[in-house]
Enzyme design. Structure first.
Site, PDB file in Angstrom:
ATOM      1  N   ASP A  31      10.370 -10.740 -21.371  1.00  0.00           N
ATOM      2  CA  ASP A  31      10.616 -11.823 -22.324  1.00  0.00           C
ATOM      3  C   ASP A  31       9.349 -12.247 -23.057  1.00  0.00           C
ATOM      4  O   ASP A  31       9.320 -13.274 -23.729  1.00  0.00           O
ATOM      5  CB  ASP A  31      11.242 -13.029 -21.623  1.00  0.00           C
ATOM      6  CG  ASP A  31      10.378 -13.571 -20.486  1.00  0.00           C
ATOM      7  OD1 ASP A  31       9.262 -13.036 -20.283  1.00  0.00           O
ATOM      8  OD2 ASP A  31      10.828 -14.511 -19.796  1.00  0.00           O
ATOM      9  N   HIS A  36       6.430 -13.110 -21.722  1.00  0.00           N
ATOM     10  CA  HIS A  36       5.528 -14.062 -21.062  1.00  0.00           C
ATOM     11  C   HIS A  36       4.256 -13.363 -20.587  1.00  0.00           C
ATOM     12  O   HIS A  36       4.270 -12.184 -20.250  1.00  0.00           O
ATOM     13  CB  HIS A  36       6.233 -14.796 -19.910  1.00  0.00           C
ATOM     14  CG  HIS A  36       6.405 -13.995 -18.657  1.00  0.00           C
ATOM     15  ND1 HIS A  36       7.607 -13.409 -18.298  1.00  0.00           N
ATOM     16  CD2 HIS A  36       5.539 -13.690 -17.651  1.00  0.00           C
ATOM     17  CE1 HIS A  36       7.470 -12.788 -17.138  1.00  0.00           C
ATOM     18  NE2 HIS A  36       6.221 -12.937 -16.729  1.00  0.00           N
ATOM     19  N   ASP A  96      -3.122 -16.281 -12.257  1.00  0.00           N
ATOM     20  CA  ASP A  96      -2.135 -17.186 -11.690  1.00  0.00           C
ATOM     21  C   ASP A  96      -2.011 -17.028 -10.177  1.00  0.00           C
ATOM     22  O   ASP A  96      -2.589 -16.116  -9.584  1.00  0.00           O
ATOM     23  CB  ASP A  96      -0.769 -16.958 -12.351  1.00  0.00           C
ATOM     24  CG  ASP A  96      -0.441 -15.473 -12.542  1.00  0.00           C
ATOM     25  OD1 ASP A  96      -0.953 -14.643 -11.761  1.00  0.00           O
ATOM     26  OD2 ASP A  96       0.314 -15.138 -13.463  1.00  0.00           O
ATOM     27  N   GLU A 129       5.859 -18.957 -19.573  1.00  0.00           N
ATOM     28  CA  GLU A 129       7.222 -18.543 -19.877  1.00  0.00           C
ATOM     29  C   GLU A 129       7.576 -18.877 -21.327  1.00  0.00           C
ATOM     30  O   GLU A 129       6.853 -19.627 -21.997  1.00  0.00           O
ATOM     31  CB  GLU A 129       8.185 -19.266 -18.926  1.00  0.00           C
ATOM     32  CG  GLU A 129       7.856 -19.119 -17.445  1.00  0.00           C
ATOM     33  CD  GLU A 129       8.307 -17.792 -16.848  1.00  0.00           C
ATOM     34  OE1 GLU A 129       8.532 -16.836 -17.616  1.00  0.00           O
ATOM     35  OE2 GLU A 129       8.448 -17.710 -15.621  1.00  0.00           O
TER      36      GLU A 129
END
Length: 268
Positions: free
Chosen positions: A141, A143, A72, A148
């Site tokens: 979380d 991700h 990314d 996400e």
């Protein structure tokens, strides 16, 4: 699925680095047949990069015929910005090994056409056939990259809006000022990740324990991106002891017994 339960984050870094080196050397890459390696940024893989540099300096591996694809990049952050993922990768890894510049692939977050950049990236990956090994980290979380919670498990490389939790987590790299963190990023998709021949996730720290539990024992669902790796034919979770604290005791015991040889390859 493999789970490698180690004691410390340092052992995780050493195990991951040795695994990457073993895979490259076994593959025996050439100019015509390079080894394709997917790479992350962030705090978790940083020590692994240091271990890889040590192994390169010890002449145990060459990256001359390794092609890399990063997961990314922020949108709108200049490449030369100290917190861009371009800067991170060159400062912490690429500048210290013998990789050829033309073999480095990182998404361009400053292009005028983000959709075209993402399409080009997917096509570039396909031109090599597949990514042989994708190393990644995971967020609290669950991700992976910037996929996400609620990201489509069929997603491809695209632009994503970052969640408030991610902005807050990443603000530590921007003087703890959330307003300085870019709101968008280009990221590989979940399906892009699952296309890799192997995926190795590094999971360290108690704050990642719920994510690891979701990835190993939970149901596959798009609210926990990590759970998608249950669908992968060759997924490896490399974790330290604090990260396993939400797993069932019998789960940890099972994988500890199953992976004795792999665990001792680092401890010995």
């Amino acid at each position: 699925m493999r789970l490698i339960p180690l004691k410390t984050a340092q052992q995780v870094s050493k195990w991951a680095a040795k695994y990457i080196v073993d895979r490259i050397n076994t593959f025996a890459p050439t100019a015509e047949r390079p080894f394709v390696l997917g790479l992350p940024t962030g705090g978790t893989p940083l020590q692994t990069y240091k271990e890889l540099i040590k192994l390169y300096q010890a002449e145990e591996v060459s990256f001359k015929y390794v092609v890399t694809f990063n997961m990314d990049e922020y949108v709108g952050l200049p490449k030369e910005h100290p917190e861009s993922y371009h800067s991170f990768m060159y400062n912490n890894f690429f500048n210290h090994i013998d990789i050829q510049p033309q073999n480095i692939n990182i998404l361009d977050g400053n292009t005028d056409d983000h959709d075209e950049e993402c399409r080009r990236y997917e096509e570039k990956i396909k031109s090599y056939g597949k990514i042989n090994l994708f190393m990644g980290g995971v967020g609290v979380d669950g991700h992976i990259a910037f996929n996400e919670p609620a990201s489509s498990l069929a997603s491809r490389t695209r632009i994503k809006t970052l969640t408030e939790d991610t902005l807050i987590a990443n603000s530590r790299f921007f003087d703890n000022d959330v307003t300085k963190v870019p709101k968008y990023a280009l990221t590989i998709g979940v399906a892009t990740l699952l296309d890799a021949e192997e995926v190795m996730l590094l999971v360290t720290g108690h704050n990642k324990a719920l994510a690891l539990q979701a990835g190993v024992e939970g149901n596959v669902n798009h609210f926990w991106t990590i759970s998608a790796l249950q669908l992968h034919r060759h997924a490896i979770f490399v974790c330290d002891e604090p990260a396993t604290q939400e797993l069932k005791v019998k789960t940890v015991k099972y994988f500890t017994e199953l992976e004795q040889r792999a665990i001792h390859s680092v401890l010995d």
